[in-house]
Motif scaffolding. Sequence first.
Motif, PDB file in Angstrom:
ATOM      1  N   TYR A  48       0.837  -1.192   0.000  1.00  0.00           N
ATOM      2  CA  TYR A  48       0.000   0.000   0.000  1.00  0.00           C
ATOM      3  C   TYR A  48       0.880   1.253   0.000  1.00  0.00           C
ATOM      4  N   LYS A  49       0.288   2.356  -0.474  1.00  0.00           N
ATOM      5  CA  LYS A  49       0.965   3.649  -0.469  1.00  0.00           C
ATOM      6  C   LYS A  49       0.313   4.543   0.592  1.00  0.00           C
ATOM      7  N   ASN A  87      -7.991  -2.388   7.692  1.00  0.00           N
ATOM      8  CA  ASN A  87      -7.982  -2.108   9.126  1.00  0.00           C
ATOM      9  C   ASN A  87      -6.534  -2.023   9.592  1.00  0.00           C
ATOM     10  N   ALA A  88      -6.141  -0.841  10.044  1.00  0.00           N
ATOM     11  CA  ALA A  88      -4.739  -0.613  10.390  1.00  0.00           C
ATOM     12  C   ALA A  88      -4.592  -0.179  11.839  1.00  0.00           C
ATOM     13  N   VAL A  89      -3.566  -0.714  12.481  1.00  0.00           N
ATOM     14  CA  VAL A  89      -3.116  -0.241  13.787  1.00  0.00           C
ATOM     15  C   VAL A  89      -1.731   0.353  13.567  1.00  0.00           C
ATOM     16  N   ILE A 147       3.524   1.268  10.933  1.00  0.00           N
ATOM     17  CA  ILE A 147       2.368   0.399  10.777  1.00  0.00           C
ATOM     18  C   ILE A 147       2.605  -0.854  11.613  1.00  0.00           C
ATOM     19  N   LEU A 148       1.674  -1.158  12.516  1.00  0.00           N
ATOM     20  CA  LEU A 148       1.836  -2.306  13.403  1.00  0.00           C
ATOM     21  C   LEU A 148       1.077  -3.536  12.919  1.00  0.00           C
ATOM     22  N   LYS A 149      -0.181  -3.352  12.537  1.00  0.00           N
ATOM     23  CA  LYS A 149      -1.013  -4.478  12.100  1.00  0.00           C
ATOM     24  C   LYS A 149      -1.888  -4.031  10.934  1.00  0.00           C
ATOM     25  N   LEU A 150      -2.122  -4.954  10.001  1.00  0.00           N
ATOM     26  CA  LEU A 150      -3.016  -4.699   8.880  1.00  0.00           C
ATOM     27  C   LEU A 150      -3.939  -5.894   8.691  1.00  0.00           C
ATOM     28  N   ARG A 151      -5.207  -5.624   8.493  1.00  0.00           N
ATOM     29  CA  ARG A 151      -6.157  -6.669   8.144  1.00  0.00           C
ATOM     30  C   ARG A 151      -7.098  -6.122   7.083  1.00  0.00           C
ATOM     31  N   GLU A 156     -13.796 -11.623   1.995  1.00  0.00           N
ATOM     32  CA  GLU A 156     -13.269 -12.413   3.103  1.00  0.00           C
ATOM     33  C   GLU A 156     -12.354 -11.523   3.937  1.00  0.00           C
ATOM     34  N   LYS A 157     -11.940 -12.025   5.083  1.00  0.00           N
ATOM     35  CA  LYS A 157     -11.027 -11.279   5.931  1.00  0.00           C
ATOM     36  C   LYS A 157      -9.666 -11.962   5.917  1.00  0.00           C
ATOM     37  N   LYS A 158      -8.626 -11.171   5.812  1.00  0.00           N
ATOM     38  CA  LYS A 158      -7.295 -11.763   5.839  1.00  0.00           C
ATOM     39  C   LYS A 158      -6.305 -10.783   6.457  1.00  0.00           C
ATOM     40  N   ASP A 159      -5.392 -11.323   7.231  1.00  0.00           N
ATOM     41  CA  ASP A 159      -4.323 -10.521   7.789  1.00  0.00           C
ATOM     42  C   ASP A 159      -3.257 -10.296   6.730  1.00  0.00           C
ATOM     43  N   VAL A 160      -2.642  -9.131   6.772  1.00  0.00           N
ATOM     44  CA  VAL A 160      -1.566  -8.780   5.848  1.00  0.00           C
ATOM     45  C   VAL A 160      -0.277  -8.686   6.629  1.00  0.00           C
ATOM     46  N   LEU A 161       0.739  -9.346   6.141  1.00  0.00           N
ATOM     47  CA  LEU A 161       2.037  -9.305   6.806  1.00  0.00           C
ATOM     48  C   LEU A 161       2.620  -7.908   6.671  1.00  0.00           C
ATOM     49  N   VAL A 162       2.943  -7.299   7.796  1.00  0.00           N
ATOM     50  CA  VAL A 162       3.520  -5.958   7.788  1.00  0.00           C
ATOM     51  C   VAL A 162       5.002  -6.045   7.460  1.00  0.00           C
ATOM     52  N   ASP A 163       5.416  -5.239   6.502  1.00  0.00           N
ATOM     53  CA  ASP A 163       6.811  -5.262   6.056  1.00  0.00           C
ATOM     54  C   ASP A 163       7.761  -4.944   7.208  1.00  0.00           C
ATOM     55  N   LYS A 164       8.836  -5.725   7.279  1.00  0.00           N
ATOM     56  CA  LYS A 164       9.960  -5.384   8.148  1.00  0.00           C
ATOM     57  C   LYS A 164      11.064  -4.904   7.222  1.00  0.00           C
ATOM     58  N   LYS A 165      11.123  -3.599   7.058  1.00  0.00           N
ATOM     59  CA  LYS A 165      12.013  -3.034   6.058  1.00  0.00           C
ATOM     60  C   LYS A 165      12.712  -1.815   6.649  1.00  0.00           C
ATOM     61  N   ALA A 166      13.735  -1.356   5.967  1.00  0.00           N
ATOM     62  CA  ALA A 166      14.462  -0.176   6.410  1.00  0.00           C
ATOM     63  C   ALA A 166      13.539   1.036   6.400  1.00  0.00           C
ATOM     64  N   THR A 167      13.781   1.950   7.308  1.00  0.00           N
ATOM     65  CA  THR A 167      12.982   3.161   7.405  1.00  0.00           C
ATOM     66  C   THR A 167      13.140   4.017   6.153  1.00  0.00           C
TER      67      THR A 167
END
Length: 317
Positions: A48-49, A87-89, A147-151, A156-167
């Motif tokens: 996402y952007k 849905n974002a935390v 970004i901590l959590k994305l769903r 349907e409902k699905k969780d999205v893996l949050v990127d662990k990337k450089a700032t």
Amino acid sequence: MGNSGSTSPASLGKAHVPHLQWKVHDFSALLEAGAKSAKSSYFHCSGYKWFLKVTPPVNKTTGAETPYVGLSLKLCWTSLEPGHTVNAVFELSVYNYSKRMYYGCRASHKFDLENNQSKNECLIPLQKLLKSSAFQVDGSCVFGVKILKLRVTSPEKKDVLVDKKATTIQNLFVQKKGFIKGTYTWTMDNYLELDSKNFVGSPTFEVGGLKWHVSMYPSGTRHITDYISLFLYLEASDELSAELGKVVELTLSILDQKNGKHFTMTTGLSVFTGAYGFGWPKFLSLEKFKDPSGGYLVGSSCVVKADFTIVGSSNNG
């Protein structure tokens, strides 16, 4: 600091490493510019952007009226699909130079096509930013978002893996003088002949040594329908890469050719690069645009005007 704001931002701990670090150089210049808001360039996370929005100042009543700077998160509307809710935390923050960590708040929001900006703001007392050396060094403040959590809710409902990337590191430089102003009027005499499913672009024009154009979607863009969509674009060039942009305050108008009551919308400060434009997917409803009493469409003639001021520059550090 909770979603409704408090008198002092709370520590987010040393584990808070933001997805975006946005350094606003000479924060007082941003205040003096008088803009209603300032938006970062886009940063990417989990497909996402997003961008971070700073609103200086926001008046909230906490016993007495106190000026606050507000931070909020926005999801680019082109990232969204009809019927989808993201849905974002997330955490919004400001860097504390003395403690060497970010202070701020955790918030959540359901982003969709009708509501793609978080209403939950991190509120930071303006005087704390202006007077405290903890949050400002050499006049500069550093803001962050993680970004901590994305769903995603679709059928349907699905969780999205949050990127662990450089700032992603971005900088914002706002001038105190030497602004460059531009204006361009685009007259279309063939509106009724346009393909409503495709965009139409104005001739290219030059402001500040750079090339720009206005784009219109006659019946809305992507999943937006029954509206005129209107945008300003900075054309990509060798002189201006996607890592270097111009900070612009923009006003777009559709002129009323009968009564002089033009329909106008104005942004806060936005970062333009050769990759993206800014404007409104829902600029003006087609019902209002085509109303003969309005004067926005006379025969097949429509007149669009762009007024903007280049007030600074931005780069990805």
